[in-house]
Write a protein that holds these residues in place. Structure first.
Motif, short mmCIF file in Angstrom:
data_model
loop_
_atom_site.label_atom_id
_atom_site.label_comp_id
_atom_site.label_asym_id
_atom_site.label_seq_id
_atom_site.Cartn_x
_atom_site.Cartn_y
_atom_site.Cartn_z
N ALA A 204 5.54 27.12 -5.36
CA ALA A 204 5.73 28.55 -5.10
C ALA A 204 4.47 29.34 -5.44
CB ALA A 204 6.93 29.07 -5.91
N MET A 205 3.81 28.99 -6.54
CA MET A 205 2.57 29.67 -6.91
C MET A 205 1.47 29.38 -5.88
SD MET A 205 2.96 31.61 -9.44
CE MET A 205 1.21 31.96 -9.45
N ALA A 206 1.43 28.13 -5.37
CA ALA A 206 0.42 27.78 -4.38
C ALA A 206 0.63 28.56 -3.08
CB ALA A 206 0.47 26.28 -4.12
N ARG A 207 1.89 28.76 -2.69
CA ARG A 207 2.16 29.54 -1.48
C ARG A 207 1.73 30.99 -1.65
NH1 ARG A 207 6.93 26.33 -1.51
NH2 ARG A 207 8.05 28.04 -2.57
N ARG A 208 1.97 31.54 -2.81
CA ARG A 208 1.55 32.93 -3.06
C ARG A 208 0.04 33.04 -3.08
NH1 ARG A 208 4.58 35.04 -8.28
NH2 ARG A 208 3.14 36.80 -7.82
N ALA A 209 -0.64 32.01 -3.59
CA ALA A 209 -2.10 32.06 -3.63
C ALA A 209 -2.70 32.01 -2.23
CB ALA A 209 -2.63 30.91 -4.48
N ARG A 210 -2.05 31.26 -1.33
CA ARG A 210 -2.57 31.17 0.03
C ARG A 210 -2.45 32.51 0.77
NH1 ARG A 210 0.53 26.31 -0.05
NH2 ARG A 210 -0.80 24.47 -0.41
N LEU A 211 -1.45 33.32 0.39
CA LEU A 211 -1.27 34.60 1.06
C LEU A 211 -2.35 35.60 0.71
CD1 LEU A 211 2.63 35.00 0.72
CD2 LEU A 211 1.33 34.31 2.75
N VAL A 212 -2.94 35.48 -0.48
CA VAL A 212 -3.93 36.47 -0.92
C VAL A 212 -5.33 35.88 -0.97
CG1 VAL A 212 -2.23 37.75 -2.26
CG2 VAL A 212 -3.48 35.89 -3.34
N GLY A 237 -0.14 35.39 -30.32
CA GLY A 237 0.60 36.59 -30.70
C GLY A 237 1.80 36.91 -29.84
N ARG A 238 2.18 36.02 -28.95
CA ARG A 238 3.34 36.26 -28.09
C ARG A 238 4.33 35.10 -28.28
NH1 ARG A 238 1.35 38.39 -22.28
NH2 ARG A 238 3.55 39.04 -22.31
N LYS A 239 5.60 35.43 -28.28
CA LYS A 239 6.60 34.38 -28.46
C LYS A 239 6.65 33.46 -27.26
CE LYS A 239 9.66 36.96 -31.53
NZ LYS A 239 11.04 37.50 -31.75
N PHE A 240 6.59 34.05 -26.08
CA PHE A 240 6.61 33.24 -24.87
C PHE A 240 6.01 34.06 -23.74
CE2 PHE A 240 10.00 35.56 -22.83
CZ PHE A 240 10.76 36.03 -23.89
N LEU A 241 5.64 33.36 -22.68
CA LEU A 241 5.04 34.00 -21.50
C LEU A 241 5.63 33.34 -20.26
CD1 LEU A 241 2.88 36.19 -20.96
CD2 LEU A 241 1.24 34.34 -20.61
N GLU A 242 5.97 34.14 -19.28
CA GLU A 242 6.54 33.57 -18.06
C GLU A 242 5.49 32.73 -17.33
OE1 GLU A 242 8.54 36.48 -15.83
OE2 GLU A 242 9.35 35.07 -14.35
N PHE A 243 5.97 31.71 -16.65
CA PHE A 243 5.06 30.75 -16.01
C PHE A 243 4.08 31.44 -15.07
CE2 PHE A 243 4.12 27.83 -12.49
CZ PHE A 243 3.63 26.73 -13.18
N GLU A 244 4.56 32.39 -14.27
CA GLU A 244 3.69 33.04 -13.30
C GLU A 244 2.61 33.90 -13.95
OE1 GLU A 244 6.88 32.92 -13.18
OE2 GLU A 244 7.49 31.98 -11.29
N GLU A 245 2.88 34.40 -15.17
CA GLU A 245 1.93 35.29 -15.82
C GLU A 245 0.67 34.57 -16.28
OE1 GLU A 245 3.75 37.54 -18.88
OE2 GLU A 245 5.42 38.23 -17.63
N LEU A 246 0.71 33.23 -16.34
CA LEU A 246 -0.48 32.47 -16.74
C LEU A 246 -1.50 32.36 -15.62
CD1 LEU A 246 1.13 29.53 -18.76
CD2 LEU A 246 -0.15 31.46 -19.68
N PHE A 247 -1.10 32.70 -14.41
CA PHE A 247 -1.98 32.50 -13.26
C PHE A 247 -2.38 33.84 -12.67
CE2 PHE A 247 -1.32 27.96 -13.04
CZ PHE A 247 -0.08 27.78 -13.62
N ASP A 248 -3.55 33.85 -12.05
CA ASP A 248 -4.07 35.04 -11.38
C ASP A 248 -4.33 34.68 -9.92
OD1 ASP A 248 -5.11 37.42 -10.66
OD2 ASP A 248 -6.95 37.27 -11.85
N PRO A 249 -3.34 34.90 -9.02
CA PRO A 249 -3.51 34.51 -7.62
C PRO A 249 -4.72 35.15 -6.94
CG PRO A 249 -1.23 35.08 -8.10
CD PRO A 249 -2.02 35.51 -9.28
N ALA A 250 -5.19 36.29 -7.45
CA ALA A 250 -6.31 36.96 -6.81
C ALA A 250 -7.62 36.17 -6.94
CB ALA A 250 -6.48 38.36 -7.40
N ARG A 251 -7.71 35.26 -7.90
CA ARG A 251 -8.95 34.50 -8.11
C ARG A 251 -9.03 33.29 -7.20
NH1 ARG A 251 -10.26 33.64 -14.31
NH2 ARG A 251 -12.17 32.91 -13.26
N GLY A 252 -7.96 33.02 -6.43
CA GLY A 252 -8.03 31.94 -5.48
C GLY A 252 -7.34 30.67 -5.95
#
Length: 292
Positions: A204-212, A237-252
């Motif tokens: 799902a993350m790869a598909r979103r990256a291809r769109l941008v 300093g954070r208890k948890f982070l959502e999987f998608e928040e670790l990635f930046d689709p704008a960087r390719g």
């Protein structure tokens, strides 16, 4: 049918009668106690209790129990081996009335339905004695017993079907459902993230990256170690982070691949945990807890 019988209690003979002064007789053994009528809780009884009450129906023996007039008629027909399609009405009516007379003597309210059937049998017998009605030559004269035969055959089919249903195993009568108590831990256990779910999230993350993605040809050297540090820095300093928040689709897509590999390396080295609250829920990433 019912049969009245007398109580099987023998009265003591005059010479065996208990003394009239009411004095208690000594307890004797069975072999030397010829005048005891019975024993109650091991104690001999030399006379019938004066306050003994015997209900009127206590000494009545029920030989057959019928569920209605049709059940009685079917019983009489099968017992005498009568042909149900050619019933001898005189013999059947005679036997039926004998039972109805005994039933009327004991329970008039219950006999009402049986009396109605008796009247119907007498009517059928009377119609059979009369000359048949004239019909056309190509038609058969109506048999007065036809309706009764139809009802008897239908009742017999239903009765046999009811017996077959009753013979089938029933819950609570023939078997019980086994039940067991399973103790559950009070500590909630989060479901494990399977490889297929992780693969689907990555797709799902790869598909979103291809769109941008941008069609810019550039050479960029990416370091897995560097992105491992970036992931750990994001989780500090954070208890948890959502999987998608670790990635930046704008960087390719290349940056996404390196970030994903860095996350897998950190999970391999037990530096972070990948969890989810329940099946099909969002995937979360957090720093692994290491007790001191």
């Amino acid at each position: 049918m019912t049969l009245n019988s007398l109580p099987s209690l023998a009265s003591p003979s005059p010479q065996e009668a208990p003394p009239s002064d009411g004095a208690a007789l000594p307890m004797l053994d069975d072999a030397t106690d010829p005048i005891a009528l019975a024993r109650l809780y091991g104690e001999p009884m030399f006379a019938m209790p004066r306050d003994l009450y015997i209900p009127p129906d206590a000494l009545r023996v029920f030989l057959e129990a019928f569920e209605g007039p049709l059940d009685l008629l079917l019983y009489l027909i099968r017992k005498q081996n009568f042909n149900i399609l050619d019933i001898p009405m005189a013999a059947l009516t005679r036997q039926y009335l004998v039972y109805v007379d005994e039933l009327r003597a004991s329970n008039l309210e219950l006999a009402a339905e049986y009396l109605l059937m008796a009247a119907m049998l007498i009517e059928i017998k009377s119609r059979m004695l009369l000359p048949p009605k004239r019909v056309a030559s190509d038609q058969e004269a109506e048999d007065p017993r036809a309706e009764l035969v139809r009802r008897l055959l239908e009742y017999e089919r239903i009765k046999l079907a009811a017996h077959r249903l009753n013979a089938m195993p029933q819950l609570g009568r023939d078997f019980l459902v086994a039940q067991g108590h399973v103790e559950q831990s009070a500590q909630p256990r989060l479901p494990d993230v399977t490889l297929a779910e992780l693969q689907e999230a990555w797709a799902a993350m790869a598909r979103r990256a291809r769109l941008v993605q941008r069609h810019v040809i550039s050479r960029e050297e990416l370091s897995v170690r560097e992105h491992m540090s970036l992931v750990l820095r994001k989780l500090q300093g954070r208890k948890f982070l959502e999987f998608e928040e670790l990635f930046d689709p704008a960087r390719g897509l290349p940056v996404l691949v390196v970030t994903f590999v860095a996350m897998l390396e950190l999970a391999k080295e037990c530096l972070l945990e990948i969890t989810q609250a329940e099946s099909f829920a969002p995937i979360y990433v957090r720093l692994a807890y290491t007790p001191r």
